[in-house]
Design an enzyme around this catalytic site. Sequence first.
Site, PDB file in Angstrom:
ATOM      1  N   ILE A  71       0.668  -1.538  -0.153  1.00  0.00           N
ATOM      2  CA  ILE A  71       0.340   0.429  -0.113  1.00  0.00           C
ATOM      3  C   ILE A  71       0.993   1.031   0.102  1.00  0.00           C
ATOM      4  CG2 ILE A  71       0.122   0.011   2.258  1.00  0.00           C
ATOM      5  CD1 ILE A  71      -2.967   1.278   2.381  1.00  0.00           C
ATOM      6  N   GLU A 105       2.296  -7.184   6.885  1.00  0.00           N
ATOM      7  CA  GLU A 105       3.363  -7.149   7.569  1.00  0.00           C
ATOM      8  C   GLU A 105       4.089  -5.529   7.319  1.00  0.00           C
ATOM      9  OE1 GLU A 105       3.241  -9.643   4.792  1.00  0.00           O
ATOM     10  OE2 GLU A 105       2.999 -11.650   6.170  1.00  0.00           O
ATOM     11  N   TYR A 117      -1.855   1.553  11.167  1.00  0.00           N
ATOM     12  CA  TYR A 117      -2.275   0.270  11.093  1.00  0.00           C
ATOM     13  C   TYR A 117      -2.945  -0.126  12.810  1.00  0.00           C
ATOM     14  CZ  TYR A 117       0.505  -0.405   7.483  1.00  0.00           C
ATOM     15  OH  TYR A 117       0.900  -0.577   5.955  1.00  0.00           O
TER      16      TYR A 117
END
Length: 148
Positions: A71, A105, A117
Amino acid sequence: MQALAFAPMREEDLDWVSAREAELHAHPWSRGNFADSLASGYDAWVLSCDGVSAGYAIVMNVLDEAHLLDIGVVTALQGKGLATRFLDWLAEGARTRGACDFYLEVRPSNTAALRLYARSGFVEIGRRRGYYPAAGGREDAVVMRRAL
């Protein structure tokens, strides 16, 4: 609030995506990696904000799991909440397709991504030793999970 649009990544997007990837990451994916993701049928998306290309993502769906493989949000638009909105949209899409969990990850040295995150509901569930190439050899990966 900015108007966001999500479009499937196409072959025509690969030059732009791979150029942004090279700007954002010390060890970027190649154009071929993105082309392989398209050929493999992974969910590949380009994010636009107010009509301007702003980011991209690759998600692999396996049974009842989704895995965020890559991303990025262009540097000039970071810090405006786009990545959070993109992650939430990707998670909802994965849930709609039957995923129960969303995995990723991330490098432990990527503190901005770790904060993003965590704010987006991902929690650390483990480590992969020596997973990433790094300037001094190898770097671990923090494995994170978000229940959908």
